[in-house]
Design an enzyme around this catalytic site. Structure first.
Site, mmCIF file in Angstrom:
data_model
loop_
_atom_site.group_PDB
_atom_site.id
_atom_site.type_symbol
_atom_site.label_atom_id
_atom_site.label_comp_id
_atom_site.label_asym_id
_atom_site.label_seq_id
_atom_site.Cartn_x
_atom_site.Cartn_y
_atom_site.Cartn_z
ATOM 1 N N ASP A 35 68.350 40.086 85.661
ATOM 2 C CA ASP A 35 69.240 38.815 85.461
ATOM 3 C C ASP A 35 69.738 38.446 86.760
ATOM 4 O OD1 ASP A 35 68.885 39.114 82.778
ATOM 5 O OD2 ASP A 35 70.984 39.103 82.140
ATOM 6 N N HIS A 49 64.463 45.689 85.522
ATOM 7 C CA HIS A 49 63.285 45.861 84.533
ATOM 8 C C HIS A 49 62.008 45.676 85.253
ATOM 9 C CE1 HIS A 49 65.632 45.949 80.500
ATOM 10 N NE2 HIS A 49 66.540 45.535 81.366
ATOM 11 N N SER A 72 73.500 43.476 94.290
ATOM 12 C CA SER A 72 72.538 44.176 94.743
ATOM 13 C C SER A 72 71.252 43.026 94.740
ATOM 14 C CB SER A 72 72.226 45.289 94.026
ATOM 15 O OG SER A 72 72.699 45.165 92.795
#
Length: 625
Positions: free
Chosen positions: A438, A494, A581
């Site tokens: 995301d 992911h 990040s």
């Protein structure tokens, strides 16, 4: 007949055209063409004009009310009402509506404060295509307005929406735009009037063939052509050899290959201001439309002189991001003090000098100290503050565990989501890569494009990114995708591809911020920050480098898979602890075709807001089946 004098000067003719346009606009504002309004039978392949009217609302308290409508990359707002519980706007806007484009409109209702930012009270999302395809006994629909920070209903909104028949829109436009040069309004055009019109279209080829075109339209050879005949001529030529290269109303260049889009542009441009109560705009986001006049004035210079995305972020407190799900621009708000600090450190030579002469170590110690604090039991009190700060950007209903499950702030920060909260596109097809976080995404066909448009560090390279222990050779010339996670994002990352995890290579380094202000500065953020390089061997894409990069306040990068594991795209790969990040994925040369919308936005220095599992690109090594 409409035989204009050939002695008139070009400036005089342009003046007549402008006056004619104003008369037509005023005349149309007094007429209603209800026969041109209807609901869609099918939404397939539709492209045309929708007339959306915000009629009124019913609120729970009295105030002066403002409403805004956001569709795609444009936002428009109504006038402010009188002090009332039942505001009435009757405010209209014609919008471009396409089945494959933006068709979900967000309507926001604000209580107003003309000196400060207006307060968002309620909103609703309206799928206009869905609405137009449904049978209804009434032309006016009432929908709930929801509290932006809860699921409570705070009011009711009444609206209507109609579309014009696409063919009728095109024909009617041709009649109206051609009538601008019918100076004596007799319904017939002389050659000189027709010549003025062709000149306004900005097509030199057509201008050289004006006599030929005129004779082709003048069927009876009487030296005059009816507007209906010219409308038919224009429609025929737009299909095979467009006559119009420039909008005769605003002068903007048109895409000759996009006939419908050009027609829609000119129709909207022609109709702007045609009604007495048209919504104003265009703003970039609903937040911008809601600003009081003082903030609008202070921001205007930045928005009018700068582009979108990162270029804007270096000048204001706002980063504009394109939300891929809603197909709208949204604002990422940054605290003003933080912006000033980042500019001082990253956008001038003294700041960069400070970082190189000990500042990096100071920032690292601060990040480590903050990380320890967020792992303490006392940090639990930071959770409500964080939720309140990002209340319009967090969806806690997706979280796997309730809030009382978390014993520290960091436990909440690395929260897991419920199964199925992030559907994985083409789950059974390994030749389709997906988004790995995301995040705000930038995608480039190669590193040269990325450094020209986005990464401004002095020494950024694939070799520098991957470090000395990983061979950069397979990745030279390959595609580069940057996933920037902001603090409010879900912070587990992911896998974008399926394959075998060959190795993990930790690389020590600094903890610069990954905000665009730093990325677009003199610092080599990505090649100097602490990071972990993982290499995934795949059948569809060859080797893929997955680089997890720490940032300010992020001292911890944790992987949940091990070397030698076979992994499926969409599976969790790890997480970042507190702070923002970044993940960078690098592909081998010519192995992936990245999605066009991601590339197009990136070429505008505009990040795309994506979610885990959304499509990223398709392998060029397979036949795509």
């Amino acid at each position: 007949m409409g035989h204009g004098s050939s002695k008139d000067s070009s400036s005089s003719r342009r003046g007549k055209m402008r006056q004619k346009l104003r008369r037509i606009v005023r005349r149309e504002s007094r007429s209603k063409h209800s026969a041109d309004r209807f609901k869609l039978v099918s939404a397939d392949d539709f492209a045309g004009i929708a007339l959306l009217t915000l009629i009124s609302a019913k609120m729970t308290f009295k105030d002066k009310w403002l409403a805004s409508v956001t569709l795609g990359e444009q936002t428009f707002c109504t006038n402010i009402t009188e002090n009332t519980e039942e505001p009435v706007w009757n405010s209209e806007k014609k919008l471009l509506l396409e089945s494959n484009g933006s068709h979900t409109a967000r309507v926001s209702v604000y209580e107003t404060n003309l000196l400060k930012k207006n307060n968002l009270i309620g909103y609703c999302e309206i799928d206009l295509l869905l609405f137009l395809t449904q049978d209804s006994d009434s032309d006016i629909v009432e929908v709930d307005l929801l509290d932006p920070s809860a699921t409570d209903i705070v009011g009711k909104l009444s609206f209507s929406c109609f579309i014009e028949d696409p063919e009728e829109t095109e024909k009617d436009f041709a009649r109206r735009i051609l009538s601008i040069v019918d100076y004596n309004e007799d319904g017939l055009l002389s050659f000189s009037e027709f010549s003025d019109l062709i000149n306004a279209f900005g097509n030199q080829v057509a201008a050289d063939k004006k006599e030929e075109l005129f004779k082709y339209a003048d069927i009876n050879g009487d030296g005059a052509v009816s507007i209906e005949e010219l409308a038919a001529l224009l429609a025929r030529h737009q299909e095979k050899e467009p006559l119009i290269n420039t909008c005769p109303v605003c002068g903007e260049s048109l895409d000759a290959s996009n006939r419908v889009g050009s027609m829609v542009h000119m129709t909207l441009c022609f109709n702007e201001g045609a009604r007495n109560n048209v919504m104003s705009g265009s703003f970039l986001t609903d937040k911008q439309a809601s600003y009081g006049w003082l903030l609008k004035l202070s921001e205007w210079a930045h928005y009018s002189s700068e582009g979108t995305g990162s270029q804007l972020a270096t000048k204001t407190r706002h980063i504009l991001v394109f939300d891929r799900m809603t197909k709208r621009l949204v604002e990422e708000i940054i605290d003003g003090k933080i912006v000033l600090a980042m500019r001082a450190l990253y956008q001038n030579k003294p700041g960069v000098y400070f970082l190189e002469k000990g500042g990096k170590e100071i920032m690292q110690k601060l990040s480590e100290k903050q990380g320890d604090k967020m792992n303490s039991v006392d940090s639990i009190k930071e959770i409500p503050k964080f939720i309140d700060l990002f209340k319009d950007q967090l969806n806690l209903s997706e979280t796997k565990y309730p809030l009382d499950h978390f014993k520290t702030f960091n436990e909440f920060f690395i929260r897991e989501l419920k199964p199925g909260a992030r559907p994985i596109a083409f789950i059974d097809r390994d030749d389709n890569a997906v988004c790995g976080a995301d995040s705000r995404l930038m995608a480039f066909k190669n590193v040269e494009e990325s450094t020209r448009i986005w990464i401004k560090g002095r020494r950024f390279s694939i070799k520098g990114l991957l470090g000395n222990d990983v061979s950069a050779t397979p990745f030279i010339g390959g595609a580069l995708v940057i996933f920037r996670l902001a603090p409010q994002d879900y912070h587990r990352f992911h896998l974008p591809v399926s394959g075998t995890v060959e190795r993990f290579v930790p690389i020590p380094g600094s903890l610069y911020t990954v905000n665009p202000i730093a990325v677009n500065s003199l610092c080599d953020v990505f090649t100097e920050n602490k990071r972990v390089v993982s290499i995934i061997s795949t059948a569809a894409f060859g080797k893929v480098a997955f680089v997890a990069i720490g940032a300010t306040m992020v001292g911890s990068i944790t992987f949940t898979r091990e070397e030698g594991d076979y992994v499926q795209k969409g599976e969790e790969f790890g997480y970042f602890s507190f702070g923002g990040s970044t993940v960078i994925c690098v592909f081998e040369k010519d192995v992936i075709k990245l999605d066009d919308d991601l590339l197009d936005n990136s070429m505008r220095s505009l990040e795309t807001l994506v979610r885990v599992g959304m499509t990223l690109g398709v392998s060029t090594k397979t036949d795509g089946r």
